[in-house]
Design a protein around this motif. Sequence first.
Motif, PDB file in Angstrom:
ATOM      1  N   ASP A 164      -6.796  -9.453   7.413  1.00 54.19           N
ATOM      2  CA  ASP A 164      -6.983  -8.074   6.937  1.00 54.19           C
ATOM      3  C   ASP A 164      -5.842  -7.661   6.020  1.00 54.19           C
ATOM      4  O   ASP A 164      -6.075  -7.050   4.960  1.00 54.19           O
ATOM      5  CB  ASP A 164      -7.068  -7.110   8.116  1.00 54.19           C
ATOM      6  N   ALA A 165      -4.610  -7.969   6.411  1.00 54.64           N
ATOM      7  CA  ALA A 165      -3.448  -7.601   5.596  1.00 54.64           C
ATOM      8  C   ALA A 165      -3.489  -8.305   4.248  1.00 54.64           C
ATOM      9  O   ALA A 165      -3.202  -7.696   3.202  1.00 54.64           O
ATOM     10  CB  ALA A 165      -2.158  -7.941   6.337  1.00 54.64           C
ATOM     11  N   VAL A 166      -3.854  -9.581   4.252  1.00 56.20           N
ATOM     12  CA  VAL A 166      -3.947 -10.337   2.997  1.00 56.20           C
ATOM     13  C   VAL A 166      -4.998  -9.724   2.081  1.00 56.20           C
ATOM     14  O   VAL A 166      -4.766  -9.529   0.874  1.00 56.20           O
ATOM     15  CB  VAL A 166      -4.274 -11.814   3.285  1.00 56.20           C
ATOM     16  N   HIS A 167      -6.158  -9.400   2.630  1.00 54.03           N
ATOM     17  CA  HIS A 167      -7.228  -8.866   1.782  1.00 54.03           C
ATOM     18  C   HIS A 167      -6.911  -7.464   1.271  1.00 54.03           C
ATOM     19  O   HIS A 167      -7.434  -7.055   0.229  1.00 54.03           O
ATOM     20  CB  HIS A 167      -8.555  -8.899   2.539  1.00 54.03           C
ATOM     21  N   MET A 168      -6.025  -6.732   1.960  1.00 50.43           N
ATOM     22  CA  MET A 168      -5.586  -5.445   1.432  1.00 50.43           C
ATOM     23  C   MET A 168      -4.750  -5.611   0.162  1.00 50.43           C
ATOM     24  O   MET A 168      -4.604  -4.670  -0.623  1.00 50.43           O
ATOM     25  CB  MET A 168      -4.782  -4.685   2.488  1.00 50.43           C
ATOM     26  N   ALA A 169      -4.213  -6.811  -0.036  1.00 47.39           N
ATOM     27  CA  ALA A 169      -3.412  -7.095  -1.227  1.00 47.39           C
ATOM     28  C   ALA A 169      -4.117  -8.046  -2.189  1.00 47.39           C
ATOM     29  O   ALA A 169      -3.499  -8.520  -3.144  1.00 47.39           O
ATOM     30  CB  ALA A 169      -2.069  -7.686  -0.816  1.00 47.39           C
TER      31      ALA A 169
ATOM     32  N   LEU B  52      -4.561   3.750   8.997  1.00 49.07           N
ATOM     33  CA  LEU B  52      -5.506   2.682   9.321  1.00 49.07           C
ATOM     34  C   LEU B  52      -6.568   3.138  10.316  1.00 49.07           C
ATOM     35  O   LEU B  52      -7.658   2.549  10.387  1.00 49.07           O
ATOM     36  CB  LEU B  52      -4.754   1.474   9.878  1.00 49.07           C
ATOM     37  N   LYS B  53      -6.287   4.168  11.074  1.00 51.17           N
ATOM     38  CA  LYS B  53      -7.291   4.724  11.976  1.00 51.17           C
ATOM     39  C   LYS B  53      -8.244   5.664  11.244  1.00 51.17           C
ATOM     40  O   LYS B  53      -9.373   5.886  11.689  1.00 51.17           O
ATOM     41  CB  LYS B  53      -6.612   5.452  13.133  1.00 51.17           C
ATOM     42  N   CYS B  54      -7.784   6.207  10.129  1.00 50.76           N
ATOM     43  CA  CYS B  54      -8.616   7.141   9.366  1.00 50.76           C
ATOM     44  C   CYS B  54      -9.462   6.448   8.303  1.00 50.76           C
ATOM     45  O   CYS B  54     -10.570   6.906   8.000  1.00 50.76           O
ATOM     46  CB  CYS B  54      -7.733   8.192   8.690  1.00 50.76           C
ATOM     47  N   LYS B  55      -8.930   5.387   7.716  1.00 53.79           N
ATOM     48  CA  LYS B  55      -9.612   4.709   6.620  1.00 53.79           C
ATOM     49  C   LYS B  55     -10.106   3.341   7.072  1.00 53.79           C
ATOM     50  O   LYS B  55      -9.457   2.658   7.870  1.00 53.79           O
ATOM     51  CB  LYS B  55      -8.663   4.514   5.428  1.00 53.79           C
ATOM     52  N   ASP B  56     -11.243   2.912   6.549  1.00 53.65           N
ATOM     53  CA  ASP B  56     -11.702   1.545   6.783  1.00 53.65           C
ATOM     54  C   ASP B  56     -10.699   0.564   6.183  1.00 53.65           C
ATOM     55  O   ASP B  56     -10.085   0.848   5.144  1.00 53.65           O
ATOM     56  CB  ASP B  56     -13.064   1.320   6.146  1.00 53.65           C
ATOM     57  N   LYS B  57     -10.570  -0.596   6.808  1.00 54.03           N
ATOM     58  CA  LYS B  57      -9.614  -1.589   6.314  1.00 54.03           C
ATOM     59  C   LYS B  57      -9.952  -2.030   4.898  1.00 54.03           C
ATOM     60  O   LYS B  57      -9.070  -2.420   4.123  1.00 54.03           O
ATOM     61  CB  LYS B  57      -9.562  -2.800   7.246  1.00 54.03           C
ATOM     62  N   GLU B  58     -11.218  -1.952   4.522  1.00 48.76           N
ATOM     63  CA  GLU B  58     -11.625  -2.320   3.163  1.00 48.76           C
ATOM     64  C   GLU B  58     -11.189  -1.298   2.127  1.00 48.76           C
ATOM     65  O   GLU B  58     -11.269  -1.566   0.921  1.00 48.76           O
ATOM     66  CB  GLU B  58     -13.151  -2.482   3.096  1.00 48.76           C
ATOM     67  N   ASP B  59     -10.729  -0.130   2.570  1.00 44.86           N
ATOM     68  CA  ASP B  59     -10.372   0.947   1.650  1.00 44.86           C
ATOM     69  C   ASP B  59      -8.869   1.159   1.512  1.00 44.86           C
ATOM     70  O   ASP B  59      -8.425   2.172   0.959  1.00 44.86           O
ATOM     71  CB  ASP B  59     -11.030   2.257   2.096  1.00 44.86           C
ATOM     72  N   ILE B  60      -8.077   0.205   2.004  1.00 44.25           N
ATOM     73  CA  ILE B  60      -6.623   0.259   1.853  1.00 44.25           C
ATOM     74  C   ILE B  60      -6.207  -0.760   0.801  1.00 44.25           C
ATOM     75  O   ILE B  60      -6.602  -1.928   0.852  1.00 44.25           O
ATOM     76  CB  ILE B  60      -5.902  -0.053   3.178  1.00 44.25           C
ATOM     77  N   ILE B  61      -5.398  -0.322  -0.172  1.00 41.36           N
ATOM     78  CA  ILE B  61      -4.899  -1.204  -1.224  1.00 41.36           C
ATOM     79  C   ILE B  61      -3.377  -1.265  -1.132  1.00 41.36           C
ATOM     80  O   ILE B  61      -2.696  -0.265  -1.390  1.00 41.36           O
ATOM     81  CB  ILE B  61      -5.286  -0.697  -2.628  1.00 41.36           C
ATOM     82  N   LEU B  62      -2.841  -2.418  -0.775  1.00 44.66           N
ATOM     83  CA  LEU B  62      -1.395  -2.572  -0.793  1.00 44.66           C
ATOM     84  C   LEU B  62      -0.904  -2.671  -2.234  1.00 44.66           C
ATOM     85  O   LEU B  62      -1.457  -3.439  -3.035  1.00 44.66           O
ATOM     86  CB  LEU B  62      -0.969  -3.823  -0.027  1.00 44.66           C
TER      87      LEU B  62
END
Length: 389
Positions: free
Chosen positions: A333-338, A263-273
Amino acid sequence: MRYILNAGKAVTPRGILPGASIILSGEKIAEVRSRPTTAQGDAQVISLDKYTVLPGLIDLHIHGVNGHDTMDASFEALNGMSNYLARQGVTSFLAATVTAGMDKILGAVENIANCRQQGLHGARLLGAYIEGPYLNPENSGAHCKDCLRELDSLEIEAILAKAGGNVRVFALAPEKENAIPVIQGLTGRGIKVALGHSSATYGETNRAIETGASIAVHTFNGMGGLHHREPGIVGAVLNSGKIMAELIADGVHVAFPVIEILLKCKDKEDIILITDCMRAGGLGDGEYELGELKVRVKDGIARTKEGSLAGSTLRLIDGVKNLVQKVNVPLADAVHMASLNPARALGQSGRLGSIAEGKQADLIAIDDEFNVVFTMVGGKIVCLEQKEF
């Protein structure tokens, strides 16, 4: 049927709105208000004031659940997955294949096409996620090594033809011979290319990303590790802003401190749960199959006889919960990752993934313990756990 949903709070792109109301028109969201709304005309008011309303979750990468598997290649299997997922808050999913004989892969994708045409009864089937057989044997994980193959354009054409335009994601190892022209061909057709089960170098991975690969398959798992002299595929994924990272947030596949690093390396918009769930999800420990391999589940953890992790038994809502409670990720943020992020990865964020006017009315409600009590897909109630609404 027209509905008005009055929420205790709602997670929207504008933030978390307390006391929000969501007004639906057919299968779409007509309006989101920051206050409760009383009855309007023939609209049915559903009181969710004790709960948090979220956009329906999207599982981009799931093989099976509740005794069913994509490779079963039947309507009963995918519909069983669809119904179970809806009860767990997933409103859309991609059915993922696994490495097997080509005849089985072709049968599975043909069934996905047929099921999309016929329609399922719960969560919406968005299409196919092809995982295998074009992977690296050194990082095969729970994929049958004997069935792994080199990239073959004629085989790929056969898969795409049987799928009838329903392949959304195609996974491959970027170090494979002819990977670059294959990536060019797939992305030229609008298919998202995912990189994984790979020992690719940093350079090989970056070339694939620059060519158009846009998703990393269950990041860290099935990948050569990060080394200070050869950062490899993991280093390229962490360092690039052009590729989104799938994540299995169960604390088993990836330790929570490593998720913090991601999460420190990637933007939160670029994580897909994702779940990468297999057919044991929702069931107990025991012996199961994943593709061509026998799998044993113990304490909810699926492994091959060699000890490799073999998918998960994770529910996607529990991945969201883990990020919030174990990694201190803000709820929205967690919800939008999923939800929003997987929709964006598929190029479908204009109609899916968030609570906003004009989007599909894919909505769920959870209690304070992240239990799903209500699910709506395209304006239709498909799960109603509580009777007092």
